[in-house]
Motif scaffolding. Structure first.
Motif, mmCIF file in Angstrom:
data_model
loop_
_atom_site.group_PDB
_atom_site.id
_atom_site.type_symbol
_atom_site.label_atom_id
_atom_site.label_comp_id
_atom_site.label_asym_id
_atom_site.label_seq_id
_atom_site.Cartn_x
_atom_site.Cartn_y
_atom_site.Cartn_z
ATOM 1 N N ARG A 36 -47.899 -16.928 -59.640
ATOM 2 C CA ARG A 36 -47.630 -16.533 -58.253
ATOM 3 C C ARG A 36 -48.891 -15.898 -57.694
ATOM 4 O O ARG A 36 -49.587 -15.180 -58.404
ATOM 5 N N GLY A 52 -45.542 -7.190 -52.537
ATOM 6 C CA GLY A 52 -44.180 -7.488 -52.108
ATOM 7 C C GLY A 52 -43.714 -8.906 -52.401
ATOM 8 O O GLY A 52 -42.583 -9.260 -52.101
ATOM 9 N N LYS A 53 -44.608 -9.739 -53.005
ATOM 10 C CA LYS A 53 -44.244 -11.143 -53.232
ATOM 11 C C LYS A 53 -44.196 -11.538 -54.706
ATOM 12 O O LYS A 53 -43.940 -12.688 -55.034
ATOM 13 N N CYS A 54 -44.489 -10.595 -55.589
ATOM 14 C CA CYS A 54 -44.455 -10.941 -57.010
ATOM 15 C C CYS A 54 -43.727 -9.847 -57.794
ATOM 16 O O CYS A 54 -43.733 -8.690 -57.400
ATOM 17 N N LYS A 55 -43.111 -10.256 -58.868
ATOM 18 C CA LYS A 55 -42.376 -9.332 -59.740
ATOM 19 C C LYS A 55 -41.391 -8.474 -58.945
ATOM 20 O O LYS A 55 -41.393 -7.248 -59.050
ATOM 21 N N THR A 56 -40.562 -9.115 -58.160
ATOM 22 C CA THR A 56 -39.654 -8.380 -57.272
ATOM 23 C C THR A 56 -38.592 -7.594 -58.036
ATOM 24 O O THR A 56 -38.202 -6.505 -57.614
ATOM 25 N N ARG A 57 -38.140 -8.123 -59.173
ATOM 26 C CA ARG A 57 -37.139 -7.384 -59.954
ATOM 27 C C ARG A 57 -37.753 -6.141 -60.581
ATOM 28 O O ARG A 57 -37.120 -5.095 -60.672
ATOM 29 N N ALA A 64 -40.348 -4.612 -59.227
ATOM 30 C CA ALA A 64 -40.655 -3.761 -58.064
ATOM 31 C C ALA A 64 -39.464 -2.915 -57.636
ATOM 32 O O ALA A 64 -39.626 -1.809 -57.114
ATOM 33 N N ALA A 65 -38.253 -3.418 -57.882
ATOM 34 C CA ALA A 65 -37.047 -2.656 -57.534
ATOM 35 C C ALA A 65 -37.011 -1.322 -58.280
ATOM 36 O O ALA A 65 -36.445 -0.341 -57.792
ATOM 37 N N ASN A 125 -43.424 -1.715 -55.014
ATOM 38 C CA ASN A 125 -44.241 -2.933 -54.838
ATOM 39 C C ASN A 125 -45.669 -2.784 -55.335
ATOM 40 O O ASN A 125 -46.226 -3.700 -55.935
ATOM 41 N N ALA A 169 -45.793 -2.745 -59.140
ATOM 42 C CA ALA A 169 -45.417 -4.081 -59.632
ATOM 43 C C ALA A 169 -46.592 -5.049 -59.491
ATOM 44 O O ALA A 169 -46.859 -5.861 -60.383
ATOM 45 N N TYR A 190 -48.580 -6.944 -62.455
ATOM 46 C CA TYR A 190 -48.722 -8.396 -62.449
ATOM 47 C C TYR A 190 -50.191 -8.811 -62.582
ATOM 48 O O TYR A 190 -50.515 -9.747 -63.324
#
Length: 202
Positions: free
Chosen positions: A12, A17-22, A24-25, A29, A32, A36
């Motif tokens: 990715r 905000g666009k990678c490893k969203t789970r 990041a929760a 962000n 995360a 990454y």
């Protein structure tokens, strides 16, 4: 050997905000993204000296200047409406170019080495497929010598049924299973891992 072997690296674009969203929760962000990028560097380290042709498949845009050296990696864009179709298109392109053994990996595996990848290519000498099971019920590596359409369709990508359903597709064939490894999706995957402690404490 290297003229026959092709490694596909699915990645990715490392954007906030666009990678490893789970992940990041749990960690936010920015952290995360940092984690990454750390995983991307590791993936580059373990693949750059591998005796195989290497294609990096980007999720959004091809970045000319990043950690993937343009002389070492061919850069391409993933094409397809879901992960299965994107992988199938990448395998198809590789076989069309004449490669005999093709392996795909993601870019979120810390517990993977160059020796693991060499071993996976070697195992394709005596089997039709090689699969690296992930602890979460998916797989971190898939290799084949001929295109098998069924493994790319009718899968609930990102869920614990992917490995089971994939192995079912391959049942009549000769499959070589690698060691089960842990990919990084959620905080629990790295919370106790020594390599990530400095990043998590920042």
């Amino acid at each position: 050997m290297s003229k026959e072997n092709l490694l596909l690296i699915f990645t990715r674009n490392p954007e906030l905000g666009k990678c490893k969203t789970r992940l990041a929760a749990s960690v936010g962000n920015e952290k995360a993204l940092e984690i990454y990028k750390f995983l991307l560097h590791h993936t580059a380290e373990i693949t750059q000296n591998l005796k195989a042709k290497k294609y990096v498949y980007y999720s959004e845009d091809i970045w000319e200047k990043d950690i993937w050296n343009n002389e070492t990696y061919d850069k391409k864009l993933q094409e397809g409406i879901d992960l299965g179709l994107r992988m199938e298109n990448a395998f198809k392109a590789g076989f069309k170019k004449g490669y005999k053994k093709i392996i795909v990996i993601g870019s979120d595996m810390y517990d993977l080495t160059q020796a693991d990848l060499e071993n996976a290519f070697n195992r394709l000498d005596s089997s039709d497929f090689v699969v690296g099971p992930a602890e979460d019920g998916g797989y971190y590596l898939l290799g084949m010598k001929t295109l098998e359409h069924s493994v790319f369709t009718d899968k609930a990508w990102g869920t614990p049924t992917v490995l089971r359903d994939t192995l079912k597709n391959l049942e009549p064939k000769k499959i070589n299973l690698l060691e089960t490894r842990n990919d990084v999706d959620v905080l629990e995957d790295i919370k106790e891992h020594p390599a990530f402690q400095t990043l998590l404490k920042k």
